[in-house]
Write a protein that holds these residues in place. Structure first.
Motif, mmCIF file in Angstrom:
data_model
loop_
_atom_site.group_PDB
_atom_site.id
_atom_site.type_symbol
_atom_site.label_atom_id
_atom_site.label_comp_id
_atom_site.label_asym_id
_atom_site.label_seq_id
_atom_site.Cartn_x
_atom_site.Cartn_y
_atom_site.Cartn_z
ATOM 1 N N TYR A 25 1.294 -1.147 0.167
ATOM 2 C CA TYR A 25 -0.162 -0.064 0.360
ATOM 3 C C TYR A 25 1.013 1.390 0.111
ATOM 4 O O TYR A 25 1.902 1.354 1.149
ATOM 5 N N GLY A 26 0.824 1.949 -0.797
ATOM 6 C CA GLY A 26 1.035 3.551 -0.707
ATOM 7 C C GLY A 26 0.411 4.395 -0.970
ATOM 8 O O GLY A 26 -0.895 4.599 -1.663
ATOM 9 N N SER A 27 1.298 5.833 -1.167
ATOM 10 C CA SER A 27 0.438 6.859 -0.634
ATOM 11 C C SER A 27 0.945 8.274 -0.733
ATOM 12 O O SER A 27 2.399 8.540 -0.231
ATOM 13 N N LEU A 28 0.022 8.777 -1.429
ATOM 14 C CA LEU A 28 0.908 10.139 -1.619
ATOM 15 C C LEU A 28 0.637 11.950 -1.253
ATOM 16 O O LEU A 28 -1.167 11.136 -1.610
ATOM 17 N N VAL A 29 0.339 12.378 -0.221
ATOM 18 C CA VAL A 29 -0.979 13.137 -0.444
ATOM 19 C C VAL A 29 0.285 14.826 -0.819
ATOM 20 O O VAL A 29 1.226 15.178 -0.171
ATOM 21 N N VAL A 30 -0.584 15.852 -0.759
ATOM 22 C CA VAL A 30 -0.270 17.335 -1.721
ATOM 23 C C VAL A 30 -0.861 18.107 -0.221
ATOM 24 O O VAL A 30 -2.056 18.548 0.001
ATOM 25 N N CYS A 31 0.547 18.413 0.008
ATOM 26 C CA CYS A 31 0.372 19.462 1.296
ATOM 27 C C CYS A 31 0.412 21.006 0.621
ATOM 28 O O CYS A 31 1.688 21.284 0.113
ATOM 29 N N PRO A 62 -4.351 23.870 13.888
ATOM 30 C CA PRO A 62 -2.223 23.802 15.367
ATOM 31 C C PRO A 62 -1.295 23.702 13.946
ATOM 32 O O PRO A 62 -0.110 24.253 14.611
ATOM 33 N N HIS A 63 -1.226 22.711 13.400
ATOM 34 C CA HIS A 63 0.136 22.828 12.715
ATOM 35 C C HIS A 63 0.349 23.314 11.159
ATOM 36 O O HIS A 63 1.409 23.989 10.622
ATOM 37 N N GLY A 64 -0.751 24.691 10.778
ATOM 38 C CA GLY A 64 -0.627 25.120 10.040
ATOM 39 C C GLY A 64 -0.680 24.722 8.530
ATOM 40 O O GLY A 64 0.051 25.063 7.136
ATOM 41 N N VAL A 65 -0.995 23.398 8.181
ATOM 42 C CA VAL A 65 -1.100 22.745 7.077
ATOM 43 C C VAL A 65 -1.792 22.733 6.403
ATOM 44 O O VAL A 65 -3.004 22.340 6.831
ATOM 45 N N GLN A 66 -2.003 22.970 4.773
ATOM 46 C CA GLN A 66 -3.916 22.428 4.465
ATOM 47 C C GLN A 66 -3.168 20.899 3.497
ATOM 48 O O GLN A 66 -2.169 21.524 2.461
ATOM 49 N N VAL A 67 -3.996 20.566 3.275
ATOM 50 C CA VAL A 67 -4.455 18.913 2.479
ATOM 51 C C VAL A 67 -5.212 19.027 0.672
ATOM 52 O O VAL A 67 -6.544 20.021 0.986
ATOM 53 N N LEU A 68 -4.166 19.303 -0.388
ATOM 54 C CA LEU A 68 -4.641 20.000 -1.221
ATOM 55 C C LEU A 68 -5.307 17.940 -2.395
ATOM 56 O O LEU A 68 -6.075 18.483 -3.200
ATOM 57 N N ASP A 69 -4.804 17.153 -1.981
ATOM 58 C CA ASP A 69 -5.527 16.353 -3.348
ATOM 59 C C ASP A 69 -4.142 14.976 -1.978
ATOM 60 O O ASP A 69 -3.268 15.239 -1.460
ATOM 61 N N PHE A 70 -4.585 13.736 -3.137
ATOM 62 C CA PHE A 70 -3.962 12.777 -2.398
ATOM 63 C C PHE A 70 -4.032 11.593 -3.949
ATOM 64 O O PHE A 70 -4.722 11.588 -4.400
ATOM 65 N N VAL A 71 -3.590 10.523 -3.276
ATOM 66 C CA VAL A 71 -3.106 9.354 -4.215
ATOM 67 C C VAL A 71 -2.842 8.049 -3.280
ATOM 68 O O VAL A 71 -1.592 8.494 -2.849
ATOM 69 N N ARG A 72 -3.900 7.059 -3.363
ATOM 70 C CA ARG A 72 -4.290 6.240 -2.747
ATOM 71 C C ARG A 72 -3.789 4.915 -3.809
ATOM 72 O O ARG A 72 -4.700 4.845 -4.855
ATOM 73 N N PHE A 73 -2.287 4.238 -3.752
ATOM 74 C CA PHE A 73 -2.031 2.648 -4.518
ATOM 75 C C PHE A 73 -2.972 1.348 -2.976
ATOM 76 O O PHE A 73 -1.703 1.885 -2.756
ATOM 77 N N GLU A 74 -3.310 0.599 -3.553
ATOM 78 C CA GLU A 74 -3.465 -0.500 -2.799
ATOM 79 C C GLU A 74 -2.875 -2.090 -3.954
ATOM 80 O O GLU A 74 -3.852 -1.994 -5.223
ATOM 81 N N CYS A 75 -2.146 -2.482 -3.414
ATOM 82 C CA CYS A 75 -1.910 -3.334 -4.422
ATOM 83 C C CYS A 75 -2.452 -4.565 -4.737
ATOM 84 O O CYS A 75 -3.864 -5.577 -3.932
#
Length: 313
Positions: A218-224, A288-301
């Motif tokens: 399983y892998g993921s990428l998160v655009v922040c 409180p972390h001052g971060v915004q999530v814009l997008d993500f990708v998730r792969f499950e083999c």
């Protein structure tokens, strides 16, 4: 006199044999050295390397070229025979370099082959080729780019002198299982952003060191994007945690920070209970972390790719 003549002829013949033996011994030693070098360089069997050297009178360049041709031919024959057999196992390869990250899924029939170094080399080459392709592609003027590639497009890419299509066939020929280049995804972000990544079920691959390359199921990428430059958050660790949430909770969309949570049934990432702190939603955790999530990708083999993977948002 006849006896003396016979004796001399016998000694002469023995001397000739000895000379031939020593000459042949030197020749065999030279042949063995070439054989060992060719075997080490190409990875093909001793029998095939010996056959190649004999065929081209110890010309190692011609022998090596012939071995590659034979391997491709045999690989394609094996690939054709195994075509259609179910490929539910395999690996996801994840590679991140600076503002670019890619994931590639390659499938095989059994987990045993997925753990084989030759299969991992195939996944690594496919991931490296996808990274190069991503960087050479024309980018739109946007804060980030995300793209999905079907297996057919990945197979057209070249790894050194071979296309990935030929490399796939050769790996099938060597390992004897059907394999499939399933899909790839890449993300590229602008300097004011970062990519969180996470690999679950990561394998310790016995390959030349690529410290930013990982393999797993399983892998993921998160655009922040950082919304508060004064924030002291560890971006790498925060990105890893968000990637872990995406893998574990499988959100279908990012959603909005204003969304009300539907609890465990929630599919919008920001409204989901955060995997590592279930008392907070992801949106509440990020504030409180001052971060915004814009997008993500998730792969499950082994999963069926989502229809949304066919186009770039």
């Amino acid at each position: 006199m006849a006896a003396l003549s016979g004796f001399l002829r016998s000694k002469l013949f023995s001397g000739q044999q000895a000379g031939l033996f020593h000459s042949g011994f030197r020749l065999l030693a030279t042949d063995k050295e070439l054989l060992v070098k060719l075997r080490k360089k190409t990875g093909y069997s001793f029998i095939n390397c010996k056959k190649a050297l004999e065929k081209f009178n110890n010309d190692t360049k011609q022998a090596e070229a012939w071995l590659h041709q034979q391997a491709q031919k045999e690989g394609w024959n094996k690939a054709t025979k195994l075509q259609g057999r179910k490929t539910a196992e395999g690996l996801v390869g994840l590679l991140q370099e600076g503002n670019t990250a890619v994931m590639v899924e390659v499938n095989c029939e059994t987990d045993f082959v997925a753990r084989n170094v030759k299969f991992q080399q195939l996944v690594q080459q496919a991931t490296l080729c996808t990274l190069r392709h991503c960087r050479s592609a024309e980018q739109h003027q946007a804060s980030y780019s995300k793209c999905f590639l079907p297996g057919e497009e990945i197979l057209q890419m070249k790894s050194e002198e071979l296309s990935l299509k030929d490399l796939l066939a050769m790996t099938i020929g060597k390992l004897g299982e059907n394999m499939l280049m399933r899909r790839a995804a890449w993300v590229m972000v602008s300097p004011d952003m970062f990519i969180g990544s996470y690999m679950h079920g990561a394998l310790q691959a016995d390959l030349p060191s690529l410290t930013n390359m990982s393999f797993g199921k399983y892998g993921s990428l998160v655009v922040c994007r950082k919304t508060d430059e004064s924030s002291t958050s560890n971006i790498t660790e925060l990105g890893r945690r968000l990637g872990q949430h995406v893998v574990g909770m499988n959100p279908l969309s990012v959603g909005s920070i204003e969304d009300e949570s539907a609890g465990e049934a929630e599919t919008r990432m920001l409204a989901q209970p955060f995997l590592l702190e279930p008392g907070l939603t992801v949106g509440q955790y990020l504030q409180p972390h001052g971060v915004q999530v814009l997008d993500f990708v998730r792969f499950e083999c082994g999963e069926e790719p989502q229809s949304s993977e066919a186009s770039q948002p």
